[in-house]
Design a protein around this motif. Structure first.
Motif, mmCIF file in Angstrom:
data_model
loop_
_atom_site.group_PDB
_atom_site.id
_atom_site.type_symbol
_atom_site.label_atom_id
_atom_site.label_comp_id
_atom_site.label_asym_id
_atom_site.label_seq_id
_atom_site.Cartn_x
_atom_site.Cartn_y
_atom_site.Cartn_z
ATOM 1 N N ARG A 174 60.119 23.934 42.688
ATOM 2 C CA ARG A 174 60.776 22.744 43.234
ATOM 3 C C ARG A 174 61.427 21.930 42.119
ATOM 4 N NH1 ARG A 174 60.099 22.632 48.349
ATOM 5 N NH2 ARG A 174 58.185 23.291 49.337
ATOM 6 N N MET A 188 64.463 23.754 40.943
ATOM 7 C CA MET A 188 65.552 23.602 41.905
ATOM 8 C C MET A 188 66.228 22.236 41.738
ATOM 9 S SD MET A 188 65.205 24.879 45.849
ATOM 10 C CE MET A 188 64.338 23.455 46.424
ATOM 11 N N ALA A 189 65.429 21.203 41.525
ATOM 12 C CA ALA A 189 65.980 19.862 41.338
ATOM 13 C C ALA A 189 66.748 19.752 40.018
ATOM 14 C CB ALA A 189 64.858 18.832 41.391
ATOM 15 N N ALA A 240 70.021 21.440 40.540
ATOM 16 C CA ALA A 240 70.936 20.576 41.301
ATOM 17 C C ALA A 240 71.550 19.512 40.397
ATOM 18 C CB ALA A 240 70.207 19.929 42.466
ATOM 19 N N TYR A 247 66.633 15.376 49.764
ATOM 20 C CA TYR A 247 65.627 15.048 48.756
ATOM 21 C C TYR A 247 64.218 15.292 49.286
ATOM 22 C CZ TYR A 247 69.401 12.673 46.257
ATOM 23 O OH TYR A 247 70.555 12.376 45.603
ATOM 24 N N ARG A 301 63.307 17.500 51.486
ATOM 25 C CA ARG A 301 63.074 18.945 51.531
ATOM 26 C C ARG A 301 62.843 19.506 50.129
ATOM 27 N NH1 ARG A 301 63.016 22.700 55.182
ATOM 28 N NH2 ARG A 301 63.939 21.354 56.740
ATOM 29 N N VAL A 302 63.657 19.068 49.161
ATOM 30 C CA VAL A 302 63.500 19.557 47.790
ATOM 31 C C VAL A 302 62.152 19.129 47.219
ATOM 32 C CG1 VAL A 302 64.398 19.362 45.433
ATOM 33 C CG2 VAL A 302 65.962 19.708 47.322
#
Length: 186
Positions: free
Chosen positions: A21, A24-25, A28, A169, A171-172
């Protein structure tokens, strides 16, 4: 029935660290910063005070993912400072202050609503901006001219980013998984 079984899903502290997670952030943010540095100025909206990374850091901190929030604050803050070209460390400081301010609010804020976190992100952005401005001006003398006047507009732009992207946000940050797990246990 014990009080522990009556706790809402966001009320307990999460101990499981999910690096996917956080990665992934960070990805992004790593994708957003070049867009902000190249595409937005080419479209004529480069001066728009939009910071979608601060609400992302706040989402992790408010959701109880303290370790991931600190990783995001440091990495995304460093990347944001690198892309702005200002060596003051302002974004690292601001994101770290957001984690410090948002961490104790875990479990005390209704996160599933959209407007409550948006107002919270506005206040976090304004408060962290004031703290960082105080640190930069009073302690280091490294503030940019016109920074105090731009804080309310910057906080409003950050709140707009939170308004538009808060479901993403959530979900992430992994809140959907926790709610599904709590419903399966019953």
């Amino acid at each position: 029935m014990s009080a522990r079984s009556l706790a809402l899903p966001g009320d307990r502290r999460r101990s499981d660290v999910r690096p996917t997670r956080a990665l992934m952030a960070v990805l992004a943010g790593f994708l957003w910063l070049p867009v902000q540095a190249t595409l937005l100025p080419a479209l004529g909206v480069g001066a728009l005070p939009l910071d979608p990374l601060l609400p992302l850091v706040a989402a992790f901190a408010l959701g109880g993912r303290r370790t991931e929030a600190w990783i995001l604050a440091l990495l995304l803050g460093f990347l944001a400072d690198f892309y702005t070209g200002v060596a003051s460390g302002r974004m690292v400081l601001q994101y770290a202050v957001v984690v410090c301010l948002a961490g104790p609010m875990h479990g005390k804020v209704v996160l599933r609503d959209r407007m409550v976190p948006v107002v919270g992100v506005f206040l976090l952005s304004l408060a962290s901006g004031l703290v960082v401005l105080f640190l930069l001006v009073m302690m280091m003398g490294a503030a940019q001219p016109g920074e105090p006047a731009g804080l309310p507009l910057e906080a409003a732009g950050t709140a707009c980013a939170a308004l538009l992207l808060w479901p993403v946000y959530r979900r992430v940050a992994g809140w959907q998984d926790e709610r599904a797990m709590s419903l399966r246990r019953r």
